[in-house]
Design an enzyme around this catalytic site. Structure first.
Site, PDB file in Angstrom:
ATOM      1  CB  SER A   4      28.114 -66.225 -98.357  1.00 53.57           C
ATOM      2  OG  SER A   4      27.982 -64.815 -97.743  1.00 53.57           O
ATOM      3  CG  HIS A  60      24.832 -66.080-101.208  1.00 52.30           C
ATOM      4  ND1 HIS A  60      23.518 -66.319-101.647  1.00 52.30           N
ATOM      5  CD2 HIS A  60      24.753 -65.348 -99.930  1.00 52.30           C
ATOM      6  CE1 HIS A  60      22.645 -65.606-100.882  1.00 52.30           C
ATOM      7  NE2 HIS A  60      23.155 -65.067 -99.718  1.00 52.30           N
ATOM      8  CG  ASP A  87      25.044 -62.306 -98.067  1.00 54.77           C
ATOM      9  OD1 ASP A  87      23.813 -62.744 -98.385  1.00 54.77           O
ATOM     10  OD2 ASP A  87      25.998 -63.173 -97.680  1.00 54.77           O
ATOM     11  CG  MET A 137      24.078 -56.950 -95.769  1.00 51.82           C
ATOM     12  SD  MET A 137      25.152 -57.476 -94.109  1.00 51.82           S
ATOM     13  CE  MET A 137      25.015 -59.295 -94.445  1.00 51.82           C
ATOM     14  CG  HIS A 149      20.749 -62.146 -99.592  1.00 49.35           C
ATOM     15  ND1 HIS A 149      21.023 -62.884 -98.357  1.00 49.35           N
ATOM     16  CD2 HIS A 149      19.347 -61.943 -99.341  1.00 49.35           C
ATOM     17  CE1 HIS A 149      19.797 -62.772 -97.517  1.00 49.35           C
ATOM     18  NE2 HIS A 149      19.029 -62.178 -98.054  1.00 49.35           N
ATOM     19  CG  MET A 172      20.128 -59.017 -96.706  1.00 53.09           C
ATOM     20  SD  MET A 172      21.345 -59.773 -95.795  1.00 53.09           S
ATOM     21  CE  MET A 172      22.182 -59.770 -97.165  1.00 53.09           C
ATOM     22  CG  MET A 186      16.764 -64.782 -94.587  1.00 51.53           C
ATOM     23  SD  MET A 186      18.366 -64.832 -95.412  1.00 51.53           S
ATOM     24  CE  MET A 186      19.587 -64.761 -93.862  1.00 51.53           C
ATOM     25  CG  ASP A 192      21.834 -66.853 -96.481  1.00 49.93           C
ATOM     26  OD1 ASP A 192      22.898 -67.101 -96.002  1.00 49.93           O
ATOM     27  OD2 ASP A 192      21.537 -65.749 -97.290  1.00 49.93           O
ATOM     28  CB  SER A 231      31.612 -68.299 -91.069  1.00 45.38           C
ATOM     29  OG  SER A 231      30.423 -69.192 -90.791  1.00 45.38           O
TER      30      SER A 231
HETATM   31  C1  DX5 Z   1      23.592 -63.079 -93.692  1.00 43.80           C
HETATM   32  C2  DX5 Z   1      23.770 -63.336 -94.924  1.00 43.80           C
HETATM   33  C3  DX5 Z   1      24.413 -64.706 -95.259  1.00 43.80           C
HETATM   34  C4  DX5 Z   1      25.594 -65.286 -94.477  1.00 43.80           C
HETATM   35  C5  DX5 Z   1      25.876 -66.590 -94.195  1.00 43.80           C
HETATM   36  O1  DX5 Z   1      22.791 -61.967 -93.806  1.00 43.80           O
HETATM   37  O2  DX5 Z   1      22.600 -63.459 -95.880  1.00 43.80           O
HETATM   38  O3  DX5 Z   1      24.657 -64.842 -96.381  1.00 43.80           O
HETATM   39  O4  DX5 Z   1      26.840 -64.592 -95.272  1.00 43.80           O
HETATM   40  O5  DX5 Z   1      27.015 -66.710 -93.265  1.00 43.80           O
HETATM   41  P1  DX5 Z   1      27.055 -67.958 -92.473  1.00 43.80           P
HETATM   42  O6  DX5 Z   1      27.340 -69.178 -93.262  1.00 43.80           O
HETATM   43  O7  DX5 Z   1      28.508 -67.658 -92.077  1.00 43.80           O
HETATM   44  O8  DX5 Z   1      25.856 -68.140 -91.479  1.00 43.80           O
HETATM   45 ZN    ZN Z   2      22.830 -64.107 -97.938  1.00 41.20          ZN
END
Ligand code: DX5
Ligand code: ZN
Length: 226
Positions: A10, A35, A37, A39, A74, A76, A145, A183, A206
Site C-alpha cells: 500500500s 494497492h 488507498d 480516502m 481501494h 474509501m 479489512m 488489508d 507500513s
Molecule cells: C487502511 C488502508 C490500508 C493501509 C494498510 O485504511 O486501507 O491499505 O494502508 O496499512 P498497514 O499495512 O500499515 O496496516
Molecule cells: Zn487499503
C-alpha cells in the site's frame, strides 16, 4: 492445488514526495500489485489521492522488463460511482468499494465492470458478509479489512481471521475465480496465519515502506507463505 499468493504494497505508507520512484522501487522489490488507498475525509477521517495521481503513476506501474503491474484501487469514499468511473479511466485494473458506501451496490459493481475493470467489495471489521449472497456471482475480489479503514500502521484485528475463513468457504462453494485479499496490520510475523485462514492476496503498507529494504521484507513474507 497450490495457491498463488500476491503481495500488494500500500503506497499509503510510501514517501508521497517521491511516489513514482516508490512505486518503481517496490515493484523492483517484488510487489505483485500496487494497492492504492483512496480516502475522502467523509467516509473515512483522512484524505489521500485521487484519479489524477493514479493516472500519473500508471506509467511507473511496470516491471523492469516492461510487464504491467496491476493497480488495485481501494475506494474509501462515498458516494462511489462517479469517482470509480474516473479511476477506471485513470488506469485502475481493480476497483473495490465498501458496500455501505454505495446506495446501490449491484449497480456500482456493474458500472465498474462496464469499464472493463475488475470489481471488488470491501468489508469493515464489524460488517457482515451478507451482501455476498446477492453479489458473489458478479465480483472478482473480496477485500477483508483487518483494521478500521482510514490510517496505516494499525494493529491486526483477530476477528478478521474468522471472516476470512467464512469468505474462503463462500468463494470455494461458488467455484468462481475470486481473489481473497486482506488489508491492515499485515506483517512478516502474521502473514502465515492470514494465509492459513484462506487469504491469497496481502496488502501491507507500513510493514514494507516502514523499512529501508523493501525486498528484504517482501522476501521474508514470501518465505513465511512457503
Ligand atoms: C487502511 C488502508 C490500508 C493501509 C494498510 O485504511 O486501507 O491499505 O494502508 O496499512 P498497514 O499495512 O500499515 O496496516
Ligand atoms: Zn487499503
Amino acid at each position: 492445488m497450490t495457491t498463488t499468493y500476491r503481495i500488494a504494497p500500500s503506497i499509503l505508507s510510501a514517501d508521497f514526495a517521491r511516489l513514482g520512484e516508490e512505486v518503481k522501487s517496490v515493484i523492483d522489490a517484488g510487489a505483485d500489485w500496487i494497492h492504492f488507498d483512496v480516502m475522502d475525509n467523509h467516509y473515512v477521517p483522512n484524505l489521500t489521492f485521487g484519479p489524477m495521481i493514479c493516472q500519473a503513476l500508471k506509467p511507473h506501474a511496470k516491471t523492469a522488463a516492461g510487464v504491467a503491474v496491476p493497480i488495485d484501487v481501494h475506494l474509501m469514499i462515498s458516494p462511489v460511482d462517479a469517482l470509480a468511473a474516473s479511476f477506471a479511466e485513470a488506469g485502475a485494473d481493480l476497483i473495490s468499494f465498501h458496500p455501505d458506501a454505495s446506495g446501490h451496490v449491484h449497480r456500482s459493481i456493474q458500472a465498474i465492470k462496464s469499464k472493463g475493470v475488475k470489481a471488488g467489495l470491501v468489508f469493515n471489521p464489524a460488517e457482515s458478509l451478507d451482501v455476498l449472497e446477492w453479489t458473489l456471482d458478479e465480483i472478482d475480489l473480496i477485500l477483508i479489512m483487518s483494521v478500521n479503514p482510514g490510517f496505516g500502521g494499525q494493529s491486526f484485528i483477530d476477528s478478521a481471521l474468522r471472516k476470512i475463513e467464512h469468505a474462503r468457504k463462500l468463494i470455494d462453494a461458488s467455484g468462481r475465480d475470486i481473489r481473497l485479499e486482506v488489508d491492515g496490520g499485515i506483517k512478516v510475523d502474521n502473514i502465515r496465519r492470514v494465509a492459513d485462514a484462506g487469504a491469497d492476496t496481502f496488502v501491507a503498507g507500513s510493514a514494507i515502506f516502514g523499512k529501508p529494504d523493501y525486498k528484504g521484507v517482501i522476501d521474508q513474507m514470501r518465505l513465511a507463505l512457503g
